[in-house]
Design a protein around this motif. Structure first.
Motif, PDB file in Angstrom:
ATOM      1  N   GLY A  95       0.791  -1.221   0.000  1.00  0.00           N
ATOM      2  CA  GLY A  95       0.000   0.000   0.000  1.00  0.00           C
ATOM      3  C   GLY A  95       0.824   1.271   0.000  1.00  0.00           C
ATOM      4  N   ASP A  96       2.159   1.129   0.133  1.00  0.00           N
ATOM      5  CA  ASP A  96       3.026   2.304   0.162  1.00  0.00           C
ATOM      6  C   ASP A  96       3.986   2.337  -1.032  1.00  0.00           C
ATOM      7  N   GLU A  97       3.713   1.551  -2.071  1.00  0.00           N
ATOM      8  CA  GLU A  97       4.674   1.381  -3.168  1.00  0.00           C
ATOM      9  C   GLU A  97       4.781   2.590  -4.105  1.00  0.00           C
ATOM     10  N   ILE A  98       3.876   3.520  -4.038  1.00  0.00           N
ATOM     11  CA  ILE A  98       3.810   4.711  -4.909  1.00  0.00           C
ATOM     12  C   ILE A  98       3.333   4.309  -6.296  1.00  0.00           C
ATOM     13  N   TYR A  99       4.108   3.453  -6.952  1.00  0.00           N
ATOM     14  CA  TYR A  99       3.716   2.886  -8.246  1.00  0.00           C
ATOM     15  C   TYR A  99       4.294   1.489  -8.333  1.00  0.00           C
ATOM     16  N   PHE A 100       3.833   0.729  -9.299  1.00  0.00           N
ATOM     17  CA  PHE A 100       4.463  -0.552  -9.610  1.00  0.00           C
ATOM     18  C   PHE A 100       4.463  -0.752 -11.117  1.00  0.00           C
ATOM     19  N   ARG A 101       5.396  -1.542 -11.563  1.00  0.00           N
ATOM     20  CA  ARG A 101       5.428  -2.046 -12.939  1.00  0.00           C
ATOM     21  C   ARG A 101       6.007  -3.447 -12.875  1.00  0.00           C
ATOM     22  N   ILE A 102       5.785  -4.236 -13.904  1.00  0.00           N
ATOM     23  CA  ILE A 102       6.192  -5.642 -13.877  1.00  0.00           C
ATOM     24  C   ILE A 102       7.054  -5.961 -15.084  1.00  0.00           C
ATOM     25  N   GLU A 103       8.109  -6.732 -14.841  1.00  0.00           N
ATOM     26  CA  GLU A 103       8.940  -7.276 -15.913  1.00  0.00           C
ATOM     27  C   GLU A 103       8.874  -8.795 -15.858  1.00  0.00           C
ATOM     28  N   ALA A 104       8.629  -9.425 -17.009  1.00  0.00           N
ATOM     29  CA  ALA A 104       8.647 -10.880 -17.132  1.00  0.00           C
ATOM     30  C   ALA A 104       9.874 -11.256 -17.958  1.00  0.00           C
ATOM     31  N   VAL A 105      10.753 -12.077 -17.387  1.00  0.00           N
ATOM     32  CA  VAL A 105      12.054 -12.370 -17.989  1.00  0.00           C
ATOM     33  C   VAL A 105      12.102 -13.821 -18.445  1.00  0.00           C
ATOM     34  N   ARG A 106      12.295 -14.010 -19.734  1.00  0.00           N
ATOM     35  CA  ARG A 106      12.373 -15.352 -20.306  1.00  0.00           C
ATOM     36  C   ARG A 106      13.727 -15.980 -19.972  1.00  0.00           C
ATOM     37  N   HIS A 107      13.860 -17.290 -20.186  1.00  0.00           N
ATOM     38  CA  HIS A 107      15.104 -17.982 -19.864  1.00  0.00           C
ATOM     39  C   HIS A 107      16.270 -17.480 -20.705  1.00  0.00           C
ATOM     40  N   ASP A 108      16.007 -16.921 -21.876  1.00  0.00           N
ATOM     41  CA  ASP A 108      17.083 -16.373 -22.705  1.00  0.00           C
ATOM     42  C   ASP A 108      17.388 -14.910 -22.371  1.00  0.00           C
ATOM     43  N   GLY A 109      16.741 -14.385 -21.335  1.00  0.00           N
ATOM     44  CA  GLY A 109      17.012 -13.022 -20.891  1.00  0.00           C
ATOM     45  C   GLY A 109      16.116 -11.963 -21.497  1.00  0.00           C
ATOM     46  N   LYS A 110      15.332 -12.309 -22.515  1.00  0.00           N
ATOM     47  CA  LYS A 110      14.455 -11.316 -23.131  1.00  0.00           C
ATOM     48  C   LYS A 110      13.269 -11.026 -22.209  1.00  0.00           C
ATOM     49  N   LYS A 111      12.829  -9.759 -22.240  1.00  0.00           N
ATOM     50  CA  LYS A 111      11.845  -9.296 -21.277  1.00  0.00           C
ATOM     51  C   LYS A 111      10.573  -8.777 -21.936  1.00  0.00           C
ATOM     52  N   ALA A 112       9.515  -8.815 -21.149  1.00  0.00           N
ATOM     53  CA  ALA A 112       8.303  -8.048 -21.423  1.00  0.00           C
ATOM     54  C   ALA A 112       8.119  -7.077 -20.273  1.00  0.00           C
ATOM     55  N   TYR A 113       7.570  -5.896 -20.576  1.00  0.00           N
ATOM     56  CA  TYR A 113       7.450  -4.819 -19.591  1.00  0.00           C
ATOM     57  C   TYR A 113       6.020  -4.288 -19.591  1.00  0.00           C
ATOM     58  N   THR A 114       5.420  -4.209 -18.424  1.00  0.00           N
ATOM     59  CA  THR A 114       4.148  -3.496 -18.333  1.00  0.00           C
ATOM     60  C   THR A 114       4.433  -2.010 -18.204  1.00  0.00           C
ATOM     61  N   ASN A 115       3.407  -1.209 -18.436  1.00  0.00           N
ATOM     62  CA  ASN A 115       3.484   0.187 -18.055  1.00  0.00           C
ATOM     63  C   ASN A 115       3.477   0.295 -16.534  1.00  0.00           C
ATOM     64  N   ALA A 116       3.787   1.479 -16.040  1.00  0.00           N
ATOM     65  CA  ALA A 116       3.719   1.732 -14.599  1.00  0.00           C
ATOM     66  C   ALA A 116       2.301   2.146 -14.225  1.00  0.00           C
ATOM     67  N   TYR A 117       1.890   1.730 -13.040  1.00  0.00           N
ATOM     68  CA  TYR A 117       0.569   2.065 -12.503  1.00  0.00           C
ATOM     69  C   TYR A 117       0.749   2.682 -11.126  1.00  0.00           C
ATOM     70  N   PHE A 118       0.217   3.889 -10.950  1.00  0.00           N
ATOM     71  CA  PHE A 118       0.338   4.592  -9.677  1.00  0.00           C
ATOM     72  C   PHE A 118      -0.822   4.215  -8.765  1.00  0.00           C
ATOM     73  N   LEU A 119      -0.499   3.944  -7.513  1.00  0.00           N
ATOM     74  CA  LEU A 119      -1.516   3.480  -6.579  1.00  0.00           C
ATOM     75  C   LEU A 119      -2.618   4.506  -6.361  1.00  0.00           C
ATOM     76  N   ASP A 120      -2.272   5.789  -6.378  1.00  0.00           N
ATOM     77  CA  ASP A 120      -3.325   6.788  -6.161  1.00  0.00           C
ATOM     78  C   ASP A 120      -4.339   6.800  -7.294  1.00  0.00           C
ATOM     79  N   ASP A 121      -3.901   6.429  -8.510  1.00  0.00           N
ATOM     80  CA  ASP A 121      -4.842   6.328  -9.624  1.00  0.00           C
ATOM     81  C   ASP A 121      -5.723   5.087  -9.492  1.00  0.00           C
ATOM     82  N   LEU A 122      -5.139   3.982  -9.045  1.00  0.00           N
ATOM     83  CA  LEU A 122      -5.904   2.738  -8.917  1.00  0.00           C
ATOM     84  C   LEU A 122      -6.951   2.827  -7.813  1.00  0.00           C
TER      85      LEU A 122
END
Length: 339
Positions: A310-337
């Motif tokens: 509840g105090d994170e300010i914002y969060f975003r997520i990275e998903a990392v494949r075994h070969d190191g390649k990533k997917a990235y979400t946008n950032a989401y601010f807790l006050d907006d959610l």
């Protein structure tokens, strides 16, 4: 009740929002680029040739959409090119009818093949020539004019540009930052810009992130130094139509990737849930020291739940494949959610 951070309904459309053709300093024609990218699963390209806003409606069909755009650059003066800092911005028109270029100068700034197309550019002839200066005030004014006049504005490749916190912390108002610029990466620059994105987010800038090619196609496709089809966004929209796609951009209904897929993302109370293709690990990055990581090692994982403090300010997520390649979400601010 679930709050879907990626829309529950609609289709994913693969898109490259930073592309150079032979209208400026790229090697391939717009038609050749359409063919190359469609072979690799793309539905959308924003043609962002240097300093010239030109439309390509002849490319559009039920399976492909060309977005109108251009890239502006402003650089330090008085230094040799390898040593000079520069700021590059892409302006992508939110409406197909918006083909009036802003920040136009009648005689300066065009280079390479862009010079040949000067007479095709539409601009407001009542305005004086726009003089570019490498200052935060001028760069912020360019961003402001882009947004005011109906463009989605991206801040591009800070590593290649030699910019650091002292510069980009002063920039205001862009829609998104390039979290990956593939052309720069294959050219030897570390333009994986997660840290820059976090710097901006922690500075209060509520912006999105995109992965893009910035392709020029100086090397054959499917060779190690090819700069095409290596970084992209997946846009979730109801249909492949100009306003639907740009509306999704404005709303942040997309994620960025170099390979992994994200299929679902939602929040329920204080839990964030993500589903994706098989990856090595999934990381929740936050605005404070509350980051989390979920992994199953070699076996891989396809989903994760993260409980927020509840105090994170914002969060975003990275998903990392075994070969190191990533997917990235946008950032989401807790006050907006919480609204």
């Amino acid at each position: 009740m679930r709050k879907y951070l990626l829309p529950q309904n609609g289709n994913f459309y693969k898109a490259n929002l930073h592309c150079h053709s032979d209208y400026s300093d790229g090697k391939l024609s717009p038609q050749d680029l359409k063919q190359l990218y469609m072979k690799n699963g793309y539905s959308v390209i924003a043609f962002t040739d240097h300093d010239i806003l030109l439309e390509h409606p002849e490319l559009n069909d039920e399976n492909f959409l060309a977005l109108n755009g251009y890239e502006l650059e402003v650089s330090e003066s008085g230094k040799k090119w390898p040593d000079s800092k520069t700021c590059h911005l892409c302006f992508i028109a939110l409406s197909p009818d918006n083909i009036t270029q802003v920040c136009w100068h009648r005689s300066k700034y065009l280079f390479s093949n862009s010079v040949k197309h000067r007479e095709k550019v539409r601009f407001d002839e009542s305005l004086p020539d726009y003089e570019r200066k490498y200052t935060p005030a001028c760069i912020n004014d360019m961003i402001r004019l882009g947004r005011k006049n109906g463009f989605f504005v991206t801040y591009n490749h800070p590593s290649w540009s030699l910019e650091d916190y002292r510069e980009y912390s002063n920039y205001r108002g862009m829609n998104a930052i390039e979290i990956v610029n593939f052309s720069c990466c294959v050219g030897g620059y570390d333009d994986h810009n997660g840290r820059v994105y976090d710097d901006m987010l922690r500075g209060g800038k509520k912006i999105f992130c995109i992965a893009a090619d910035d392709n020029h196609n100086n090397h054959e496709s499917n060779t190690p130094k090819s700069d095409s089809c290596g970084a992209y966004i997946m846009i979730k929209a109801e249909r492949l139509e100009y306003s639907a796609i740009t509306g999704a951009l404005e709303s942040g209904d997309f994620y960025s990737s170099q390979g992994p897929e994200i299929t679902a993302l939602w929040a329920k109370k204080d839990v964030i849930h993500i589903e994706c293709s098989t990856v090595r690990e999934i990381t929740l990055l936050t605005g404070n020291r509350s980051c989390q990581l979920k992994t199953a090692g070699a076996k891989g994982i396809k989903e994760a739940d993260f409980k927020l403090n509840g105090d994170e300010i914002y969060f975003r997520i990275e998903a990392v494949r075994h070969d190191g390649k990533k997917a990235y979400t946008n950032a989401y601010f807790l006050d907006d959610l919480r609204r």
